[in-house]
Design a protein around this motif. Structure first.
Motif, PDB file in Angstrom:
ATOM      1  N   TYR A  19      -8.889  16.604  -1.408  1.00 61.55           N
ATOM      2  CA  TYR A  19      -9.364  15.438  -2.152  1.00 61.55           C
ATOM      3  C   TYR A  19      -8.195  14.734  -2.836  1.00 61.55           C
ATOM      4  CZ  TYR A  19     -11.568  12.698  -5.811  1.00 61.55           C
ATOM      5  OH  TYR A  19     -11.928  11.685  -6.638  1.00 61.55           O
ATOM      6  N   LEU A  21      -4.926  15.075  -2.288  1.00 62.24           N
ATOM      7  CA  LEU A  21      -3.926  14.575  -1.342  1.00 62.24           C
ATOM      8  C   LEU A  21      -4.394  13.274  -0.704  1.00 62.24           C
ATOM      9  CD1 LEU A  21      -2.664  17.786   0.474  1.00 62.24           C
ATOM     10  CD2 LEU A  21      -1.393  16.279  -1.036  1.00 62.24           C
ATOM     11  N   LEU A  22      -5.655  13.266  -0.286  1.00 55.25           N
ATOM     12  CA  LEU A  22      -6.180  12.045   0.352  1.00 55.25           C
ATOM     13  C   LEU A  22      -6.178  10.900  -0.646  1.00 55.25           C
ATOM     14  CD1 LEU A  22      -9.191  13.176   2.547  1.00 55.25           C
ATOM     15  CD2 LEU A  22      -6.927  12.486   3.258  1.00 55.25           C
ATOM     16  N   ASN A  23      -6.567  11.222  -1.875  1.00 53.10           N
ATOM     17  CA  ASN A  23      -6.623  10.175  -2.892  1.00 53.10           C
ATOM     18  C   ASN A  23      -5.247   9.571  -3.113  1.00 53.10           C
ATOM     19  OD1 ASN A  23      -8.023   8.639  -4.641  1.00 53.10           O
ATOM     20  ND2 ASN A  23      -7.820  10.032  -6.371  1.00 53.10           N
ATOM     21  N   TYR A  25      -2.322   9.977  -1.075  1.00 52.21           N
ATOM     22  CA  TYR A  25      -1.497   9.533   0.052  1.00 52.21           C
ATOM     23  C   TYR A  25      -2.241   8.701   1.089  1.00 52.21           C
ATOM     24  CZ  TYR A  25       1.985  12.672  -1.800  1.00 52.21           C
ATOM     25  OH  TYR A  25       2.884  13.274  -2.612  1.00 52.21           O
ATOM     26  N   ALA A  26      -3.576   8.709   1.055  1.00 55.78           N
ATOM     27  CA  ALA A  26      -4.270   7.983   2.115  1.00 55.78           C
ATOM     28  C   ALA A  26      -5.181   6.884   1.568  1.00 55.78           C
ATOM     29  CB  ALA A  26      -5.077   8.957   2.967  1.00 55.78           C
ATOM     30  N   PHE A  27      -6.158   7.275   0.784  1.00 51.77           N
ATOM     31  CA  PHE A  27      -7.160   6.280   0.408  1.00 51.77           C
ATOM     32  C   PHE A  27      -6.664   5.359  -0.695  1.00 51.77           C
ATOM     33  CE2 PHE A  27     -10.399   9.603   1.875  1.00 51.77           C
ATOM     34  CZ  PHE A  27     -10.218   9.195   3.177  1.00 51.77           C
ATOM     35  N   PRO A  29      -3.545   4.092  -1.181  1.00 50.74           N
ATOM     36  CA  PRO A  29      -2.859   2.942  -0.565  1.00 50.74           C
ATOM     37  C   PRO A  29      -3.810   2.053   0.239  1.00 50.74           C
ATOM     38  CG  PRO A  29      -1.642   4.968  -0.158  1.00 50.74           C
ATOM     39  CD  PRO A  29      -2.912   5.366  -0.825  1.00 50.74           C
ATOM     40  N   LEU A  30      -4.757   2.704   0.921  1.00 45.76           N
ATOM     41  CA  LEU A  30      -5.684   1.912   1.747  1.00 45.76           C
ATOM     42  C   LEU A  30      -6.539   1.004   0.861  1.00 45.76           C
ATOM     43  CD1 LEU A  30      -6.250   1.618   4.706  1.00 45.76           C
ATOM     44  CD2 LEU A  30      -8.083   3.267   4.496  1.00 45.76           C
ATOM     45  N   PHE A  31      -6.976   1.557  -0.277  1.00 47.43           N
ATOM     46  CA  PHE A  31      -7.752   0.720  -1.208  1.00 47.43           C
ATOM     47  C   PHE A  31      -6.910  -0.443  -1.706  1.00 47.43           C
ATOM     48  CE2 PHE A  31     -10.829   4.275  -2.161  1.00 47.43           C
ATOM     49  CZ  PHE A  31     -11.898   3.578  -1.666  1.00 47.43           C
ATOM     50  N   ILE A  33      -4.511  -1.902  -0.119  1.00 46.21           N
ATOM     51  CA  ILE A  33      -4.418  -2.903   0.951  1.00 46.21           C
ATOM     52  C   ILE A  33      -5.715  -3.699   1.052  1.00 46.21           C
ATOM     53  CG2 ILE A  33      -4.383  -3.112   3.475  1.00 46.21           C
ATOM     54  CD1 ILE A  33      -1.652  -2.800   2.382  1.00 46.21           C
ATOM     55  N   MET A  34      -6.823  -2.996   0.940  1.00 44.87           N
ATOM     56  CA  MET A  34      -8.114  -3.695   1.059  1.00 44.87           C
ATOM     57  C   MET A  34      -8.292  -4.676  -0.087  1.00 44.87           C
ATOM     58  SD  MET A  34     -10.355  -0.478   2.293  1.00 44.87           S
ATOM     59  CE  MET A  34     -11.992  -1.120   2.472  1.00 44.87           C
ATOM     60  N   GLU A  35      -7.847  -4.225  -1.264  1.00 50.68           N
ATOM     61  CA  GLU A  35      -7.930  -5.107  -2.440  1.00 50.68           C
ATOM     62  C   GLU A  35      -7.065  -6.338  -2.222  1.00 50.68           C
ATOM     63  OE1 GLU A  35      -9.373  -6.344  -5.986  1.00 50.68           O
ATOM     64  OE2 GLU A  35     -10.001  -4.660  -4.747  1.00 50.68           O
ATOM     65  N   LYS A  36      -5.836  -6.075  -1.676  1.00 55.50           N
ATOM     66  CA  LYS A  36      -4.914  -7.180  -1.415  1.00 55.50           C
ATOM     67  C   LYS A  36      -5.537  -8.160  -0.430  1.00 55.50           C
ATOM     68  CE  LYS A  36      -0.285  -5.468  -1.999  1.00 55.50           C
ATOM     69  NZ  LYS A  36       0.700  -4.717  -1.209  1.00 55.50           N
ATOM     70  N   ARG A  37      -6.180  -7.604   0.621  1.00 55.18           N
ATOM     71  CA  ARG A  37      -6.783  -8.481   1.616  1.00 55.18           C
ATOM     72  C   ARG A  37      -7.895  -9.306   0.984  1.00 55.18           C
ATOM     73  NH1 ARG A  37      -8.585  -5.236   5.665  1.00 55.18           N
ATOM     74  NH2 ARG A  37      -6.450  -5.070   6.370  1.00 55.18           N
TER      75      ARG A  37
END
Lengths: 161, 256
Positions: A19, A21-23, A25-27, A29-31, A33-37
């Motif tokens: 949980y 690690l994903l928070n 290193y993965a989700f 940054p992805l969040f 990016i999604m926020e940026k988009r």
């Protein structure tokens, strides 16, 4: 099937670790990016809206300019029309004046010529009459006639003041 | 039936197949998630990034269907971790198995992997399964359920203290034991449901394998169906977790 409690502990540890690690290193940054988009889309929508408004404003301005140009053209044509009418009047007026002036001049000329002709005729007639008179005097003059003639001239001279 | 390699280190038992399965699942989930974010782009997302974004959106809408929208956001990572971990765990045991036949006591150094008694119990030789779905082990699903149980009650206590404590005594004070049973049954059913579904699937696969070649079409059908079950169970576990969290943290009037 036995219940091995270490599997439970390992599962919990693995899941919690996964949980975090994903928070991280993965989700996470992805969040980001999604926020940026999302922001980008928002921005593009608002800029599109702005562009639309600007375009509308420009269109309005163009329309007004066109209207103005049309009005100006109309005015210019109107003005040209009135000017031309006025000019035509002026030309006709001046032509009329010129014509009457010419006519007057002609009449005057005629008068002068007539007077001149009359004067010329008069001098001619008097000359002729003197010639005739001298001829008559040369041939048929006698005392009586001479007296008569002198009297007549005297009368004429005396009678005409 | 299969025997699982359970070793004892200093008196503490470790189920090697479960540990392998948990590690493989975790690493797969992490690798998948990392692959999705390895080349992040706002304008030109890769296919796998798109997929992961879709998963997050899907989780967001799913969670939002159980609790108010503004509360859903902070649970997306939890929900996605749960659903990905459970789904991949469920699938892990489907494509193949690693089974060794052990006829004598198996030892690594001083560590007994399969004891002589176990072999004798199974009639002289034991099928040792090294590979399975971690969720086909009740110890693992119990671990997940404990995580959910702790999370639900800690969040309930922290975010909704008064109503959380009050709901144990509703509608009347003597309902307290019933409410406690209800709360305890939640994680128990979570763990058992997941375990039973996946374990049954693997048992059936093992059974079909005994048919030999005749069972081949049946096996492929069942594997396909097991993928479906795996997805359903992962989804169910996640949604129920969210429902429990929502029940514990969101006060009724606030929810409407």
């Amino acid at each position: 099937m036995e219940f091995v409690w270490t599997s439970t502990v390992i599962a919990i540890v693995a899941f919690v670790l996964l949980y975090f690690l994903l928070n991280k290193y993965a989700f996470g940054p992805l969040f980001g990016i999604m926020e940026k988009r999302r922001e980008l889309v928002q921005e593009q929508i608002s800029s599109a809206e702005n562009n639309r408004k600007q375009a509308e404003q420009h269109l309005e301005e163009q329309k007004q300019a066109l209207q103005q140009a049309r009005k100006d053209a109309y005015e210019i044509i109107e003005q040209a029309k009135t000017t031309s009418t006025k000019q035509a009047d002026v030309i006709i007026e001046s032509a009329k004046a010129e014509a009457s002036r010419l006519k007057e001049e002609a009449v005057q000329d005629i008068q002068t010529e007539k007077n001149k002709a009359l004067a010329a005729v008069r001098s001619e007639v008097s000359g002729l009459s003197v010639k005739i008179a001298s001829k008559i005097l040369d041939k048929q003059i006698d005392q009586k006639a001479q007296e008569q003639l002198v009297d007549q001239y005297l009368n004429e001279v005396g009678g005409k003041p | 039936m299969h025997v699982f390699p359970i070793i004892e280190l200093g008196g503490i038992p470790f189920d090697l197949s479960s540990i392998i399965a948990i590690l493989v699942s975790s690493i797969l989930v992490f690798a998948l998630a990392r692959a999705a974010v390895s080349n992040l782009s706002v304008h030109n997302p890769s296919k796998i990034q798109n997929f992961m974004e879709w998963v997050l959106e899907f989780m967001h809408s799913t969670i939002a269907s159980t609790m108010p929208m503004h509360r859903a956001k902070r649970f997306i990572t939890l929900g996605t971790t749960l659903i990905m971990f459970i789904f991949i765990s469920n699938l892990l045991g489907l494509p193949f198995g690693i089974v060794t036949d052990v006829k004598e006591e198996l030892k690594w150094g001083n560590v007994v992997v399969i004891s002589q008694e176990t072999i004798e119990e199974h009639g002289g030789y034991a099928h040792v399964a090294w590979w399975k779905s971690p969720t086909a082990d009740i110890a693992v699903t119990a671990g997940l359920a404990i995580v959910v149980f702790l999370l639900v009650h800690i969040l309930g206590l922290m975010m909704n203290t008064k109503h959380y404590l009050k709901h144990y005594f509703e509608p009347y004070w003597f309902f307290f034991p019933l409410n406690v049973i209800k709360e305890i049954s939640k994680p128990v059913t979570l763990a058992l449901r997941l375990y039973a579904n996946i374990f049954a699937g693997e048992v059936l696969i093992a059974t079909i394998l005994m048919l030999g070649w005749i069972g081949f079409p049946l096996l492929s059908i069942w594997q396909g169906f097991s993928i479906f079950i795996g997805a359903i169970q992962a989804f169910l576990f996640t949604v129920l977790t969210m429902v429990y969290i929502s029940q514990a943290t969101v006060h009724e009037e606030e929810g409407h």
